[in-house]
Design a protein around this motif. Sequence first.
Motif, mmCIF file in Angstrom:
data_model
loop_
_atom_site.group_PDB
_atom_site.id
_atom_site.type_symbol
_atom_site.label_atom_id
_atom_site.label_comp_id
_atom_site.label_asym_id
_atom_site.label_seq_id
_atom_site.Cartn_x
_atom_site.Cartn_y
_atom_site.Cartn_z
ATOM 1 N N PRO A 79 -5.375 -38.400 17.066
ATOM 2 C CA PRO A 79 -6.655 -37.935 17.617
ATOM 3 C C PRO A 79 -6.598 -36.529 18.211
ATOM 4 O O PRO A 79 -7.569 -35.777 18.104
ATOM 5 N N THR A 80 -5.490 -36.150 18.801
ATOM 6 C CA THR A 80 -5.395 -34.812 19.386
ATOM 7 C C THR A 80 -5.420 -33.747 18.294
ATOM 8 O O THR A 80 -6.119 -32.737 18.408
ATOM 9 N N SER A 81 -4.694 -33.983 17.221
ATOM 10 C CA SER A 81 -4.738 -33.053 16.085
ATOM 11 C C SER A 81 -6.142 -32.991 15.495
ATOM 12 O O SER A 81 -6.617 -31.906 15.127
ATOM 13 N N ALA A 82 -6.797 -34.129 15.419
ATOM 14 C CA ALA A 82 -8.159 -34.170 14.873
ATOM 15 C C ALA A 82 -9.102 -33.293 15.694
ATOM 16 O O ALA A 82 -9.906 -32.536 15.129
ATOM 17 N N ILE A 83 -8.992 -33.369 17.000
ATOM 18 C CA ILE A 83 -9.854 -32.553 17.865
ATOM 19 C C ILE A 83 -9.600 -31.067 17.632
ATOM 20 O O ILE A 83 -10.534 -30.283 17.473
ATOM 21 N N TRP A 84 -8.315 -30.671 17.607
ATOM 22 C CA TRP A 84 -7.989 -29.265 17.403
ATOM 23 C C TRP A 84 -8.488 -28.766 16.049
ATOM 24 O O TRP A 84 -8.948 -27.629 15.927
ATOM 25 N N LEU A 85 -8.412 -29.600 15.033
ATOM 26 C CA LEU A 85 -8.879 -29.202 13.704
ATOM 27 C C LEU A 85 -10.401 -29.085 13.654
ATOM 28 O O LEU A 85 -10.935 -28.154 13.036
ATOM 29 N N ALA A 86 -11.086 -29.992 14.314
ATOM 30 C CA ALA A 86 -12.548 -29.904 14.373
ATOM 31 C C ALA A 86 -12.981 -28.639 15.106
ATOM 32 O O ALA A 86 -13.889 -27.923 14.656
ATOM 33 N N VAL A 87 -12.311 -28.341 16.209
ATOM 34 C CA VAL A 87 -12.628 -27.126 16.963
ATOM 35 C C VAL A 87 -12.355 -25.889 16.111
ATOM 36 O O VAL A 87 -13.161 -24.948 16.070
ATOM 37 N N ALA A 88 -11.225 -25.877 15.397
ATOM 38 C CA ALA A 88 -10.897 -24.743 14.524
ATOM 39 C C ALA A 88 -11.993 -24.534 13.490
ATOM 40 O O ALA A 88 -12.443 -23.400 13.262
ATOM 41 N N GLY A 89 -12.414 -25.599 12.841
ATOM 42 C CA GLY A 89 -13.464 -25.494 11.827
ATOM 43 C C GLY A 89 -14.767 -24.973 12.398
ATOM 44 O O GLY A 89 -15.424 -24.113 11.800
ATOM 45 N N MET A 90 -15.134 -25.453 13.578
ATOM 46 C CA MET A 90 -16.386 -25.002 14.198
ATOM 47 C C MET A 90 -16.306 -23.546 14.648
ATOM 48 O O MET A 90 -17.262 -22.787 14.482
ATOM 49 N N ILE A 91 -15.168 -23.163 15.218
ATOM 50 C CA ILE A 91 -15.012 -21.768 15.654
ATOM 51 C C ILE A 91 -15.136 -20.822 14.470
ATOM 52 O O ILE A 91 -15.854 -19.826 14.528
ATOM 53 N N TYR A 92 -14.436 -21.118 13.385
ATOM 54 C CA TYR A 92 -14.506 -20.220 12.242
ATOM 55 C C TYR A 92 -15.881 -20.254 11.574
ATOM 56 O O TYR A 92 -16.393 -19.221 11.145
ATOM 57 N N LEU A 93 -16.476 -21.416 11.511
ATOM 58 C CA LEU A 93 -17.804 -21.517 10.912
ATOM 59 C C LEU A 93 -18.800 -20.619 11.653
ATOM 60 O O LEU A 93 -19.541 -19.847 11.035
ATOM 61 N N GLY A 94 -18.768 -20.671 12.981
ATOM 62 C CA GLY A 94 -19.689 -19.845 13.763
ATOM 63 C C GLY A 94 -19.244 -18.408 13.891
ATOM 64 O O GLY A 94 -20.037 -17.478 13.724
ATOM 65 N N GLY A 95 -17.964 -18.221 14.200
ATOM 66 C CA GLY A 95 -17.463 -16.885 14.498
ATOM 67 C C GLY A 95 -17.001 -16.099 13.299
ATOM 68 O O GLY A 95 -16.762 -14.891 13.404
ATOM 69 N N GLY A 96 -16.878 -16.750 12.168
ATOM 70 C CA GLY A 96 -16.463 -16.053 10.955
ATOM 71 C C GLY A 96 -17.589 -16.005 9.937
ATOM 72 O O GLY A 96 -18.123 -14.941 9.632
ATOM 73 N N ILE A 97 -17.979 -17.162 9.454
ATOM 74 C CA ILE A 97 -18.974 -17.217 8.379
ATOM 75 C C ILE A 97 -20.361 -16.814 8.870
ATOM 76 O O ILE A 97 -21.014 -15.965 8.254
ATOM 77 N N LEU A 98 -20.827 -17.399 9.979
ATOM 78 C CA LEU A 98 -22.189 -17.086 10.429
ATOM 79 C C LEU A 98 -22.340 -15.628 10.840
ATOM 80 O O LEU A 98 -23.333 -14.988 10.480
ATOM 81 N N ILE A 99 -21.390 -15.095 11.583
ATOM 82 C CA ILE A 99 -21.472 -13.681 11.965
ATOM 83 C C ILE A 99 -21.478 -12.801 10.718
ATOM 84 O O ILE A 99 -22.259 -11.855 10.622
ATOM 85 N N THR A 100 -20.649 -13.129 9.768
ATOM 86 C CA THR A 100 -20.611 -12.345 8.531
ATOM 87 C C THR A 100 -21.960 -12.387 7.824
ATOM 88 O O THR A 100 -22.499 -11.337 7.437
ATOM 89 N N MET A 101 -22.507 -13.571 7.659
ATOM 90 C CA MET A 101 -23.749 -13.722 6.908
ATOM 91 C C MET A 101 -24.956 -13.142 7.648
ATOM 92 O O MET A 101 -25.858 -12.586 7.016
ATOM 93 N N LEU A 102 -24.966 -13.287 8.968
ATOM 94 C CA LEU A 102 -26.131 -12.846 9.741
ATOM 95 C C LEU A 102 -26.054 -11.385 10.181
ATOM 96 O O LEU A 102 -27.089 -10.768 10.445
ATOM 97 N N ILE A 103 -24.858 -10.828 10.273
ATOM 98 C CA ILE A 103 -24.722 -9.468 10.801
ATOM 99 C C ILE A 103 -24.047 -8.528 9.806
ATOM 100 O O ILE A 103 -24.626 -7.524 9.400
ATOM 101 N N ASN A 104 -22.803 -8.826 9.411
ATOM 102 C CA ASN A 104 -22.051 -7.887 8.579
ATOM 103 C C ASN A 104 -22.650 -7.721 7.188
ATOM 104 O O ASN A 104 -22.742 -6.594 6.693
ATOM 105 N N VAL A 105 -23.043 -8.791 6.549
ATOM 106 C CA VAL A 105 -23.613 -8.674 5.200
ATOM 107 C C VAL A 105 -24.915 -7.879 5.213
ATOM 108 O O VAL A 105 -25.077 -6.964 4.381
ATOM 109 N N PRO A 106 -25.851 -8.155 6.127
ATOM 110 C CA PRO A 106 -27.055 -7.301 6.154
ATOM 111 C C PRO A 106 -26.732 -5.828 6.418
ATOM 112 O O PRO A 106 -27.369 -4.938 5.829
ATOM 113 N N MET A 107 -25.730 -5.557 7.264
ATOM 114 C CA MET A 107 -25.330 -4.167 7.493
ATOM 115 C C MET A 107 -24.790 -3.560 6.198
ATOM 116 O O MET A 107 -25.106 -2.413 5.867
#
Length: 160
Positions: A79-107
Amino acid sequence: MFRLSLSISLILVGGIFGFFYAYVASGINGLNTMAGIDAINAMNAINGAIRNPIFFPFFFLPPIACFIACALARANMRPTSAIWLAVAGMIYLGGGILITMLINVPMNQSLMLVDTATINAAQGDEIWGAYARDWYFWNVVRTICSGFALLCVGNALFRA
């Protein structure tokens, strides 16, 4: 399967962290040494070339790999590994993919519209300076987020 999925997550998140970091460490800094018009043309060439099958898995698949590894960690009573992996996925989804799609790509799309054949050197320098400053800031944010995601995957590996 859990260890394999964890390893794939580590490779993908580490790869995209390294990609973003390379721009922080040298990419934009190198382009900033050029005349604005030349930097615009170079960045447009880079942005055109980045859409390729080598880049695709490292940009889009890290959260999917993390969420699959999370599910397998839960199924394997980690369960501890599962939590860390879920957090990793959410961080990258928001801080990597969403920022890229909403900010960097339009720029990037706006930069592609600049006709460098019709602007003078001062205009090119001004356009490039504004773009590079803002793009660099958001790339630092993506780098930090993907770095934290990598730390989370590493912690999941350590806990496994």
